[in-house]
Design a protein around this motif. Sequence first.
Motif, PDB file in Angstrom:
ATOM      1  N   SER A 152       0.790  -1.194   0.050  1.00  0.00           N
ATOM      2  CA  SER A 152      -0.066   0.152   0.017  1.00  0.00           C
ATOM      3  C   SER A 152       0.912   1.106   0.095  1.00  0.00           C
ATOM      4  O   SER A 152       2.122   1.221   0.074  1.00  0.00           O
ATOM      5  CB  SER A 152      -0.956   0.065   1.215  1.00  0.00           C
ATOM      6  OG  SER A 152      -0.143  -0.103   2.077  1.00  0.00           O
ATOM      7  N   ALA A 153       0.278   2.501  -0.379  1.00  0.00           N
ATOM      8  CA  ALA A 153       1.153   3.608  -0.489  1.00  0.00           C
ATOM      9  C   ALA A 153       1.761   3.626   0.935  1.00  0.00           C
ATOM     10  O   ALA A 153       2.924   4.386   0.879  1.00  0.00           O
ATOM     11  CB  ALA A 153      -0.056   4.832  -0.740  1.00  0.00           C
ATOM     12  N   ASP A 154       1.326   3.792   2.110  1.00  0.00           N
ATOM     13  CA  ASP A 154       1.883   3.897   3.204  1.00  0.00           C
ATOM     14  C   ASP A 154       2.742   2.989   3.562  1.00  0.00           C
ATOM     15  O   ASP A 154       3.455   3.158   4.755  1.00  0.00           O
ATOM     16  CB  ASP A 154       0.827   4.062   4.213  1.00  0.00           C
ATOM     17  CG  ASP A 154      -0.111   3.023   4.558  1.00  0.00           C
ATOM     18  OD1 ASP A 154       0.139   1.900   4.140  1.00  0.00           O
ATOM     19  OD2 ASP A 154      -1.217   2.954   5.447  1.00  0.00           O
ATOM     20  N   GLY A 155       2.963   1.854   2.809  1.00  0.00           N
ATOM     21  CA  GLY A 155       3.688   0.667   3.210  1.00  0.00           C
ATOM     22  C   GLY A 155       3.353  -0.043   4.424  1.00  0.00           C
ATOM     23  O   GLY A 155       4.170  -0.798   4.532  1.00  0.00           O
ATOM     24  N   LEU A 156       2.332   0.325   4.716  1.00  0.00           N
ATOM     25  CA  LEU A 156       1.841  -0.672   6.063  1.00  0.00           C
ATOM     26  C   LEU A 156       1.219  -1.867   5.667  1.00  0.00           C
ATOM     27  O   LEU A 156       1.142  -2.944   6.508  1.00  0.00           O
ATOM     28  CB  LEU A 156       1.140   0.260   6.999  1.00  0.00           C
ATOM     29  CG  LEU A 156       1.701   1.394   7.648  1.00  0.00           C
ATOM     30  CD1 LEU A 156       0.846   2.180   8.422  1.00  0.00           C
ATOM     31  CD2 LEU A 156       2.714   0.973   8.577  1.00  0.00           C
ATOM     32  N   THR A 157       0.661  -2.052   4.481  1.00  0.00           N
ATOM     33  CA  THR A 157      -0.123  -3.325   4.112  1.00  0.00           C
ATOM     34  C   THR A 157       0.167  -3.906   2.899  1.00  0.00           C
ATOM     35  O   THR A 157       0.481  -3.193   1.870  1.00  0.00           O
ATOM     36  CB  THR A 157      -1.648  -2.932   3.954  1.00  0.00           C
ATOM     37  OG1 THR A 157      -2.049  -1.947   5.297  1.00  0.00           O
ATOM     38  CG2 THR A 157      -2.525  -4.240   3.762  1.00  0.00           C
ATOM     39  N   VAL A 209       3.335  -0.725  12.539  1.00  0.00           N
ATOM     40  CA  VAL A 209       4.066   0.554  12.543  1.00  0.00           C
ATOM     41  C   VAL A 209       5.019   0.507  11.264  1.00  0.00           C
ATOM     42  O   VAL A 209       5.127  -0.627  10.455  1.00  0.00           O
ATOM     43  CB  VAL A 209       5.320   0.390  13.770  1.00  0.00           C
ATOM     44  CG1 VAL A 209       4.507   0.781  15.088  1.00  0.00           C
ATOM     45  CG2 VAL A 209       6.148  -0.847  13.795  1.00  0.00           C
ATOM     46  N   PRO A 210       5.559   1.660  10.690  1.00  0.00           N
ATOM     47  CA  PRO A 210       6.549   1.544   9.565  1.00  0.00           C
ATOM     48  C   PRO A 210       7.410   0.590   9.794  1.00  0.00           C
ATOM     49  O   PRO A 210       8.327   0.914  10.858  1.00  0.00           O
ATOM     50  CB  PRO A 210       6.918   3.018   9.312  1.00  0.00           C
ATOM     51  CG  PRO A 210       5.792   3.916  10.079  1.00  0.00           C
ATOM     52  CD  PRO A 210       5.393   3.042  11.301  1.00  0.00           C
ATOM     53  N   GLN A 213      15.951   4.658  11.324  1.00  0.00           N
ATOM     54  CA  GLN A 213      16.373   3.783  10.311  1.00  0.00           C
ATOM     55  C   GLN A 213      15.331   2.738   9.835  1.00  0.00           C
ATOM     56  O   GLN A 213      15.234   2.239   8.777  1.00  0.00           O
ATOM     57  CB  GLN A 213      17.663   3.165  10.739  1.00  0.00           C
ATOM     58  CG  GLN A 213      18.567   2.667   9.673  1.00  0.00           C
ATOM     59  CD  GLN A 213      18.307   1.143   9.530  1.00  0.00           C
ATOM     60  OE1 GLN A 213      17.581   0.557  10.132  1.00  0.00           O
ATOM     61  NE2 GLN A 213      19.288   0.633   8.629  1.00  0.00           N
ATOM     62  N   ILE A 214      14.663   2.317  10.909  1.00  0.00           N
ATOM     63  CA  ILE A 214      13.813   1.034  10.796  1.00  0.00           C
ATOM     64  C   ILE A 214      12.378   1.588  10.211  1.00  0.00           C
ATOM     65  O   ILE A 214      11.635   0.865   9.172  1.00  0.00           O
ATOM     66  CB  ILE A 214      13.629   0.360  12.182  1.00  0.00           C
ATOM     67  CG1 ILE A 214      14.753  -0.372  12.621  1.00  0.00           C
ATOM     68  CG2 ILE A 214      12.240  -0.528  12.288  1.00  0.00           C
ATOM     69  CD1 ILE A 214      14.707  -0.919  13.985  1.00  0.00           C
ATOM     70  N   ALA A 215      12.172   2.668  10.299  1.00  0.00           N
ATOM     71  CA  ALA A 215      10.834   3.169   9.834  1.00  0.00           C
ATOM     72  C   ALA A 215      11.079   3.776   8.352  1.00  0.00           C
ATOM     73  O   ALA A 215      10.026   4.035   7.781  1.00  0.00           O
ATOM     74  CB  ALA A 215      10.301   4.469  10.721  1.00  0.00           C
ATOM     75  N   SER A 216      12.171   4.103   8.077  1.00  0.00           N
ATOM     76  CA  SER A 216      12.014   4.591   6.831  1.00  0.00           C
ATOM     77  C   SER A 216      12.118   3.864   5.667  1.00  0.00           C
ATOM     78  O   SER A 216      12.437   2.583   5.711  1.00  0.00           O
ATOM     79  CB  SER A 216      13.923   5.347   6.747  1.00  0.00           C
ATOM     80  OG  SER A 216      13.982   5.920   5.351  1.00  0.00           O
ATOM     81  N   ARG A 217      11.587   4.283   4.615  1.00  0.00           N
ATOM     82  CA  ARG A 217      11.319   3.826   3.317  1.00  0.00           C
ATOM     83  C   ARG A 217      12.288   4.101   2.308  1.00  0.00           C
ATOM     84  O   ARG A 217      12.264   3.323   1.073  1.00  0.00           O
ATOM     85  CB  ARG A 217       9.968   3.755   2.738  1.00  0.00           C
ATOM     86  CG  ARG A 217       8.977   3.022   3.686  1.00  0.00           C
ATOM     87  CD  ARG A 217       7.467   3.530   3.285  1.00  0.00           C
ATOM     88  NE  ARG A 217       7.293   2.673   2.291  1.00  0.00           N
ATOM     89  CZ  ARG A 217       6.122   2.822   1.217  1.00  0.00           C
ATOM     90  NH1 ARG A 217       5.410   3.803   1.637  1.00  0.00           N
ATOM     91  NH2 ARG A 217       5.949   2.258   0.288  1.00  0.00           N
TER      92      ARG A 217
END
Lengths: 324, 613
Positions: free
Chosen positions: B134-139, B204-205, B548-552
């Motif tokens: 998904s666009a937000d990277g969460l799904t 979470v991201p 670092q962990i949240a960044s796409r």
Amino acid sequence: MTRYVARRLAFAGLLVVCVSSASFLLARLAPGDFFTESIAAGGNPEALARARARFGLDKSIAAHYRDWLASAVRFDFGDSMLYDRPVRGLIAERAANTAVLAVTALALATAIGLPLGVFAGSRRGGLLPGAIRAASLLLLSMPPLLTSLLLVFIAARTGWFPIAGMRSASAAPSGVTLDLIRHLVVPSLAIGLPLAAMLERLQAQAMSDVIGEPFVLAALARGVPRRRVVWRDALKAALRPIAGVYGLIVGTVLSGSFAVEVITAWPGLGALMLQALRARDVYLVAGCAAAGALFLAVGTLASDLALALVDPRASEGAAAAEAA
Amino acid sequence: MSHEHACLHAKSSSAGSLAHSFDRPTFWPVSQLSTRLRSRTSISITLLALLALVASTGCGSTPQPEHAAPAAHNPTRGGEIVTSIRSEPQTFNRHSGRDTSTNLVALLTQARLVRINQATQQLEPALAESWTTSADGLTVTMALRRGVVFSDGQPFTSADVVFSFAVAYDPKSASQLADSIQALGKNLTVAAVDDHTVTIAFPVPFAPGLRILDVLPILPRHKLEAAAKAGTFAKAWGLTTPLEEMAGLGPFVLSNYQPGQRLIFSRNPHYYGKAADGTELPYLDRIVVEVIPDQNAEVLRLESGQLDMMTSEISLDAYAPLKRAADQGRLTLLDLGVSPNADALWFNLKPGAFAGDPRAAWIQRDELRRAISLAVDRKAIADTVFLGAGVPVFGAETPGNTQWYWTATPETPHDPAAARQLLASIGLTDRNGDGMLEDARNAPVRFTLITQKGRPNYERAAAIVREDLKKIGVAVDVAALDVSQVIDAFYTKQKYDAVIYNAIKTDIDPGTNPDFWFSSGSAHVWNLRQKTPATDWEKRIDELMARQIASRDEGERHQLYDEVQKIFAEHLPMIYFVAPRVYVAHSTRVLNVTPAVARPQLLWRPDTVAAVH
């Protein structure tokens, strides 16, 4: 005699309880436990806490020992943490494999050691008895660990025998026995050769003592052939000291030759015990120790009974001691 | 990002021949021995022959094995390989056992949604044929392969995927995998859209994303649901479970288990995998896994052709004989490059750990750790401990992690004089002229270094550290303990001065190791589970790693992690010395292996391994 046997059996039971209890307590007393490594490796702490509780590791040592002993007297030694199955079944499985190896090694040692001992002990000087003595001393000075490594090395370089394991994966059903015999060669020689050397030395010493006895000299003087005197009359008398230590040998071998089983990947009690010790599997350690002690006790008892049959003075001595 | 470190150093020996000796004739039957004992001459001959045999083999006269040149090098279906493990699996249920043997069983018999290609570190489709994010990277929406069936013939559907996650997260299952498939300690939400589509929602991201699913086997709901409902899942698929009660989606099925001896895996006729040319995988009919507890016996069996490969790297002690065998064309020896893991020395940095101890003034100081890093001769460790097959390491990552290694990591020189100066700056000097240092209270500078006994790498490295530190006046008492005692000291009780051990990271992506990096982490070994960061630099690492962990953005992730490594190199909470090179060997009859540094190096992709047959 019956009371003697009963007392020995009671002693065997006591030995098993003491050895397994000591193993259990020592394994529990050392810092850390079976699950310590899993925690450091990132195991789920809650899951590990539940596992600890399941195996009683959250209890005090005294309470844990009391519970284990109460089960053990009913021959329930608990579940192995390593294999997650009852220790009793595991021990029975592996003890049978150890027994196969031990009996073969003993047979081999007896078949090699005794005749060579009689031969070497009945001769004074000579190249061959000297060579036998030298070979025995060499083998005696080599621990089974080294012997097994050497034999495994030879087997690997020559390809004559399988290096490890008890059976081939590809053995045809019709060739199972032959396959087992091939796998037995390396480990049974590793255990059996040093034992053969020990038996040879003991037998040679006993034979050389007996060969100078008046009854032997008298028989020879009467013209009885030397071979007959040595192999029939002198041997019978010279067997007594061997029979005396045979029980200890039987018990020791049956209770597991750790190094040999590990090196040759023989799936026996010794390898299992080592694995249990490394993993700090308290129940399995105690179960293996109990089995080892049982083997030792039974081996010693069987040997003492055999000695009593060979030499009635032994059982008379035991009875007298008991009466006293 | 393309990544090929695992293959860069691979080299093959000349095409060799088959050294298989299972069917060699036995020519020294026991019965011959008793026959020979009948004559005195025969006894001498037997004994002399035995001695001569020992002597000749000791001199290295190697009989040539029966050679059978490989018929072709193209992989074809059929044949078997024999490999080995050091100990039996603890269970056949991957959720209940963390040991490498249990992992191997899962690798051979189960499949995952996605797989990390251990050679390239790229994510590959497995049971999930494709996916969209998904666009937000969460799904993530995953399309599952159609027409896939378990080894028992039952169809695979999204219900099995949902079940596999549910059972892993169920506290009653006591799954060892639960933590590994969480994003920053929180469960993923998995839902079935239809029979062949699932959605996976991240709480979470989470930049590592689907990589964490590489560990999760997709289990047959129809076989295990009852156990899960009854709360007995943790005990399901134990070693006494009848083999026909188990089913999987992996390339093989466990067809024979001989306790203490071996496991035999046969081809799963329903396996979904196909080679590029359409050949149904796996290539092999069978994989025999022998249990060989002793490493020497394992190497000898490999050398003599009774094993085709091991499931772990070869020890450096075994390198020479295996190199000889490789030179003779009997084995292929592969250098897989530098390991991404290295042993490390760290101090107990827990605040208050040395309360009341006069050494408290200096034992947790950065200067002491930096001085140790200067004083220890990394080359000596590489030469002595790793027999020259190691590279110096100066930071948190080794050059073996080519994706995330900070190439600008400053290299600490071997400089004992600079180390002494650094120690003098914190008041540690030789006050009585005995060559050893004393602190301001005139107490000797001394600490105890614990390590695991029976592990030559640790013990030899500890000895070198002791000798090198003695040269700068620091006394080190080395205590080699059982593994559980070592872990008990530094992990459970946290009562120790310093330790040499290995904190292995689960994946090369730092985002999958938050427990190591975050000060609150359970693998932040130098100061575990902090409520608030004990130092400013740990607080800074927490902040950087959270981003670092949240960044796409991959570029940003690298930049952030470089900064983390820089801080780590400055403060040295763990002092790394040397990373070993990884060597593996396999018989020349094994074809089509894709070596990788991670275990099992040659068998991580078991479906494509083939053999001359």
